[in-house]
Structures are given as C-alpha cells and as structure tokens.
Enzyme design. Structure first.
Site, PDB file in Angstrom:
ATOM      1  N   LYS A 127     -10.641   7.610 -10.485  1.00  0.00           N
ATOM      2  CA  LYS A 127     -10.160   6.276 -10.107  1.00  0.00           C
ATOM      3  C   LYS A 127      -8.769   6.016 -10.679  1.00  0.00           C
ATOM      4  CE  LYS A 127     -14.868   4.441 -10.075  1.00  0.00           C
ATOM      5  NZ  LYS A 127     -15.828   3.508 -10.719  1.00  0.00           N
TER       6      LYS A 127
ATOM      7  N   ASP B 283       0.843  -1.208   0.000  1.00  0.00           N
ATOM      8  CA  ASP B 283       0.000   0.000   0.000  1.00  0.00           C
ATOM      9  C   ASP B 283       0.875   1.253   0.000  1.00  0.00           C
ATOM     10  OD1 ASP B 283      -2.385   1.494   0.080  1.00  0.00           O
ATOM     11  OD2 ASP B 283      -2.556   1.360   2.252  1.00  0.00           O
TER      12      ASP B 283
END
Ligand SMILES: CCCCCCCCCCCCCCCC(=O)SCCNC(=O)CCNC(=O)[C@H](O)C(C)(C)COP(=O)(O)OP(=O)(O)OC[C@H]1O[C@@H](n2cnc3c(N)ncnc32)[C@H](O)[C@@H]1OP(=O)(O)O
Length: 135
Positions: free
Chosen positions: A85, A39
């Site tokens: 996105k 991440d």
C-alpha cells in the site's frame, strides 16, 4: 488540458490550464477532470518510488472552484508505505497559491503482469522497472 509533470527530488510538480473541453459548470472545471490531474500527478510518483502500482482509491476534496483559463500548479508527494500500500497525496493550487483541490490516494503495488492484461505491449522503458513490485 496540456498537463505537464516533472520529478523534482521526491516531489512531482506540474502545470495545467483547464479550458472549455473540461468545463463542468460555466467557467469552472469539471470535478472529474480535476481528479484526473490529481490522479496523474500521484501516479507519476511511481517513477520516484520505482514501483509499478495502480490506483485502488482516490479521495478528492474540492476546496474552491477550479477556474477555466487560469494557470494552475499541481504537486504530489508520497506520505507513506505499508507493504503493497502506497499512500500518496496531491494538491492543485491557483495563481494565488490557494489550494483548490487536494487528493489522498491509495495505490497498490502490482507485478508488471498486471499491465499485460490490457493486451498491449508494454513500453520498452518499463523492462527494468519493477524491482519493488510485490512478486
Ligand atoms: C523506469 C521508468 C518507468 C516509467 C514509468 C512511468 C509511469 C507509468 C505508470 C504506469 C501505471 C499507471 C497507473 C496510473 C493510475 C491508474 O490510472 S491505474 C487505473 C485505475 N485502477 C485500476 O484499474 C485498478 C483496478 N483494481 C485492481 O486491479 C485491483 O483491485 C487491485 C487494486 C490491484 C487490488 O487487487 P489485489 O492485488 O487483488 O489486492 P487485494 O488482495 O484485494 O487487497 C490487498 C490489500 O489492499 C486493500 N485494498 C484493495 N483495494 C482497496 C481499495 N479500493 N480501497 C482500500 N483498500 C483496498 C485490501 O483491503 C488489502 O488490504 P490488507 O488486507 O492487505 O490490509
């Protein structure tokens, strides 16, 4: 875990060695720690993309045990953008270049005000950041 990341063109690369503090099963890194590294690597792509964004979701495939005390490399790249996105991916590889884990993440571009919700001053370096924010 001493994760070090750097931008290399449009790719983020880094090194990490897990130790007992990230242990899950004996001698093996916890999947949550592995996910944190992936991440962090994809989040660092935001510098490349010059877009403030946050993780909406992250899917991780654990391909092989991530062994403690073995130097690993991580690399992340953007695979596409659809409006707000951002589609990002990252891989964690062992010394033999075997992929031990890989992630596909969806980040959503946000205004810098999103980060102000934490109630803390934002870093000065972020002041000019956000030309690609949605608002
Ligand atoms: C110049 C130098 C700069 C230096 C710079 C240094 C870097 C410095 C980095 C700082 C940044 C660090 C970031 C680190 C990465 C975290 O660790 S971030 C922390 C973990 N993530 C969070 O806390 C996010 C919490 N969630 C949220 O705030 C909100 O849910 C979100 C993600 C902003 C989305 O809310 P929203 O904006 O209201 O979006 P919403 O209208 O619901 O949905 C928009 C679209 O996305 C889709 N969507 C929303 N959520 C999801 C989901 N979970 N799954 C799938 N689709 C979704 C919706 O379906 C919708 O799709 P469309 O209908 O448009 O097709």
């Amino acid at each position: 875990m001493g994760l070090r990341l750097r931008v290399d063109g449009d790719v983020v690369r880094g090194e990490v060695t897990f130790d007992r503090r990230q242990q899950g099963a004996p001698g093996i890194a916890h999947g949550g720690a592995v996910t944190t590294v992936l991440d962090d690597a994809v989040a660092s792509l935001l510098v490349v993309l010059e877009t403030p964004a946050v993780t909406a979701n992250i899917h991780v495939d654990f391909r092989a045990p991530t062994l403690l005390h073995h130097p690993m490399t991580v690399e992340a790249r953007a695979t596409g953008r659809d409006g707000r996105k951002l589609h990002l991916t990252a891989r964690l590889l062992d010394e033999r270049a075997t992929v031990v884990a890989e992630a596909q993440a969806l980040f959503l571009a946000v205004d810098l005000e999103h980060f102000a919700k934490g109630g803390e001053a934002l870093p000065e370096a972020w002041s000019g950041w956000g030309a690609n924010a949605p608002g």
